[in-house]
Design an enzyme around this catalytic site. Structure first.
Site, PDB file in Angstrom:
ATOM      1  N   CYS A 164       0.860  -1.173   0.000  1.00  0.00           N
ATOM      2  CA  CYS A 164       0.000   0.000   0.000  1.00  0.00           C
ATOM      3  C   CYS A 164       0.900   1.228   0.000  1.00  0.00           C
ATOM      4  O   CYS A 164       2.120   1.121  -0.084  1.00  0.00           O
ATOM      5  CB  CYS A 164      -0.961   0.006   1.188  1.00  0.00           C
ATOM      6  SG  CYS A 164      -0.180   0.203   2.802  1.00  0.00           S
ATOM      7  N   HIS A 173      -4.789   6.272   7.747  1.00  0.00           N
ATOM      8  CA  HIS A 173      -3.417   6.537   8.176  1.00  0.00           C
ATOM      9  C   HIS A 173      -2.770   7.458   7.174  1.00  0.00           C
ATOM     10  O   HIS A 173      -3.272   7.666   6.067  1.00  0.00           O
ATOM     11  CB  HIS A 173      -2.621   5.244   8.324  1.00  0.00           C
ATOM     12  CG  HIS A 173      -2.626   4.376   7.114  1.00  0.00           C
ATOM     13  ND1 HIS A 173      -3.683   3.535   6.821  1.00  0.00           N
ATOM     14  CD2 HIS A 173      -1.739   4.218   6.107  1.00  0.00           C
ATOM     15  CE1 HIS A 173      -3.431   2.885   5.700  1.00  0.00           C
ATOM     16  NE2 HIS A 173      -2.253   3.288   5.233  1.00  0.00           N
TER      17      HIS A 173
END
Length: 710
Positions: free
Chosen positions: A432, A629
């Site tokens: 990611c 995040h």
């Protein structure tokens, strides 16, 4: 013979040599820039260089004798066991270097004594030179890293909480010392003897005028992807040693000469048929100027007799290089005509040009003859490319130039993308943007499924896309990030998912692992069990595996995973909200981020980076969970690892996905991953999710996320 059969039987010499060659290449290739830098120092500043400079010339010796082997050792150790393997690999290789120097010093002292005893003057004595430990580094560093990895597994589950750093530091230091001694007394004599034997063999071929005969071995080896073992295992170390003595080496040109390949491609351009003829001109440009030699391999595989043309061209090029005493000052990689002239010795330009021209001419003439006299169909370049990729064991980075296919346009399904990598699946990575949140959870879920299917040796981990390289067999990404991942891992199987928690694509991955690694179909019962990943027994095992310190269940909040300072839990009671006030993704990020700021873990800039991350790709995980995040660039805004937990009993709209739980994360290193793994396994179990929905206190939330038995 299929890849599966070869792997299962373990007796295919070709596969073994390919693996060895790939490993050697992976150690050498990242350090080619350092070899080029050393070559330029040599070309310019040694006494016979373009611009002699005594102070700068003093760097040449230490660089080739210490820096370059240790760089290779660092890379080799890191390939096996990341940073920890790199450290012990370098320590062990230093022992091999010092052991070689000690042996040479002892031998020189003995030879000098004999020389003087014969009445000769000491000034006339010719001492033995140093043996540069490139082969020693390629053997010792991966071996030391592998042993360190095995040793760590012996005691990793038995280290008391709080003593991990102490044990890790001292165990690596003690083993590094032992490996150094083993390299000094054990491997150094073997490598010195091997280098002497190889050097004498090459010298004998040169003196007998037989060096061109090596093309009989090298040219077929290139087509069958066996050349890396010869090139990086033998020719590069010997060439570097020769260049250190003479300022250049012809050995660097034995495999890199683009003449044989471009001759074959030009013959197809004029005398080929169908798709092969149409694609040959573009392939010739890529091969000659780009240095990607593998692009001409399918053309040889379509008509195997053309290997004789490659051999003839190769022998011609070597013969001309030997006749003109040409050489390169460093390896030319890739084998582009630009790279070759970039590292050519200053007296070798004419000879190299003639060798490339001669090799291409002979290869072209022989190929044209074979194409004209032999039976020729339209040329199934796609089938030949597929055959090449099967032999290579993974997808070719240039195959699209031949077949018209685009790597970026491959299907998302694992079955459709399986041609990208044709060997066993041993290394799986979830990627990611930041590599610390959603990918970590996905890796946890799939790791348990893979383990449940019986594949304990398959590595499943997570990384940021920016840190990927083309070493992975299978890459899992959210669909918005797949194209970015392909750019870094073009030879891997790519699986795109909508969310990382319980994607049905994981069952496809497990099935692919079973097919590739065992050659057997997925067992129905075990496969179903692995696919569910939510039963009480599976969750218990997963939570036990995720526990960072083996502590008993039902720990109090103060005893839960703490940050690096050891004083503040990563998920503190004050960072848990049972009734959130947000109504959408943007306000949910603000609420979760504000808790991280209040905990002193991040600054306000990190919250903005959380919004930037969401704008790039959704952090919705599935099962009512989102894990916002920051981006990878925002890690400087993090002062310590922390997590926040917000529950929305009525649910909120997370960009079209109903969401009940939002967990904000900020991670320094891997400190937060143990608790994040627990979160992943908790949310893969509907019963545990129901408990979170019904919890009335923060202690209940902490109890559920830290429960190791339920």
């Amino acid at each position: 013979m299929t890849t599966t059969t070869e792997t299962k039987s373990g007796v295919s010499p070709r596969v073994v040599l390919q693996k060895v060659g790939t490993s050697l290449s992976n150690m050498v290739m990242p350090n080619i820039p350092a070899l080029i830098a050393w070559g330029l120092l040599t070309a310019f500043f040694i006494p016979d260089g373009w611009t002699p400079n005594e102070p700068l010339a003093s760097v040449v010796g230490p660089m080739i004798h210490y820096l370059l082997p240790l760089l290779i050792a660092n890379t080799g150790g890191r390939m096996v066991y990341e940073a920890r393997g790199a450290v012990v690999g370098v320590i062990a290789t230093m022992g091999v270097i010092a052991g070689s120097d000690w042996l040479i010093a002892q031998e020189n002292a003995r030879l000098l004594e004999e020389w003087l005893a014969g009445g000769n003057a000491e000034a006339d004595f010719s001492a033995l030179g140093q043996v540069h430990m490139f082969i020693g580094a390629m053997i010792m560093a991966p071996l030391a890293a592998w042993v360190m990895k095995k040793l760590d597994r012996l005691w990793q589950d038995h280290i008391p909480a709080g003593f991990e750093m102490l044990v890790n530091m001292f165990s690596a230091g003690i083993f590094g010392f032992i490996a150094l001694a083993a390299g000094f007394f054990g491997l150094a004599p073997l490598v010195n003897g091997l280098m002497t034997l190889l050097s004498n063999g090459v010298a004998a071929l040169v003196n007998a005028g037989l060096l061109p005969l090596v093309s009989i071995l090298i040219e077929p080896a290139k087509v069958f992807f066996l050349n890396n073992a010869i090139n990086h295992g033998v020719l590069t170390p010997l060439g570097i040693s020769e260049a250190a003595e003479n300022g250049k080496s012809v050995l660097f040109l034995l495999e890199a000469n683009p003449g044989p390949g471009v001759g074959i491609l030009l013959a197809y351009t004029f005398f080929g048929r169908g798709a092969a003829r149409a694609s040959a001109p573009g392939a010739a440009i890529i091969q000659f100027f780009g240095g990607i030699h593998e692009i001409y391999f399918p053309y040889v595989l379509m008509k195997p007799i053309l290997i004789l043309a490659a051999i003839g061209g190769g022998m011609t090029g070597v013969a001309i290089n030997v006749a003109f005493d040409t050489g390169l000052i460093a390896p030319a990689s890739p084998g582009s005509i630009f790279a070759i002239f970039g590292v050519a010795a200053r007296d070798s330009y004419l000879g190299i040009a003639l060798s490339v021209l001669g090799a291409a001419t002979v290869s072209f003439l022989l190929s044209a003859l074979f194409l004209k006299i032999g039976k020729q169909d339209d040329g199934d370049i796609a089938a030949a490319t597929a055959k090449m990729e099967q032999m290579k064991g993974k997808k070719s980075s240039v195959a699209g130039a031949l077949t018209g296919a685009s790597a970026a346009g491959a299907g998302a399904a694992a079955a459709a993308d399986a041609s990208a990598h044709t060997g066993p699946i041993q290394k799986i990575v979830f990627a990611c943007d930041a590599g610390m949140g959603s990918s970590a959870m996905g890796a946890t879920v799939l790791r348990k499924k893979v383990r449940a299917a019986g594949f304990e040796d398959v590595e499943v981990t997570n990384k940021a896309i920016s840190s990927l390289n083309d070493e992975w067999d299978l890459v899992v990404t959210q669909k918005e990030l797949t194209d970015r991942a392909r750019q870094r891992t073009g030879s891997a199987v790519h699986v795109s998912v909508d969310q990382f928690m319980n994607s049905p694509r994981y069952d496809e991955v497990v099935e692919l692992v079973q097919q590739r690694n065992s050659g057997a179909p997925a067992p129905e019962a075990d496969g179903a069990a692995a696919a569910v990943g939510a039963g009480a027994a599976a969750t218990a095992g997963a939570n036990a595996a995720a526990a960072p310190d083996g502590a008993p269940r039902g720990r109090h909040a103060a005893d839960r995973p703490a940050d690096a300072a050891g004083s503040t839990p990563i998920l503190a009671p004050s960072s848990i909200v049972l009734d959130g006030t947000a109504r959408d993704a943007a306000s949910g990020i603000d609420e979760a981020g504000a808790l991280l700021v209040a905990a002193g873990a991040v600054d306000e800039g990190y919250v903005r980076a959380m919004h930037d991350r969401e704008a790039t790709v959704s952090t919705f995980m599935g099962n009512g969970l989102a894990i916002p995040h920051g981006t990878n660039e925002a890690k400087s805004s993090i002062s310590r690892s922390a997590m926040s937990f917000v529950r929305y009993p009525g649910g909120i709209d997370w960009n079209g996905n109903p969401t009940t739980f939002v967990i904000g994360i900020a991670g320094v290193g891997n400190e937060h991953l143990a608790l994040l793994q627990k979160v992943a396994m908790t949310f893969s179990d509907p019963a545990q999710v129901a408990r979170l929905e019904q919890a009335t206190t923060t202690d209940e939330i902490l109890e559920i996320l830290g429960d190791e038995e339920e």
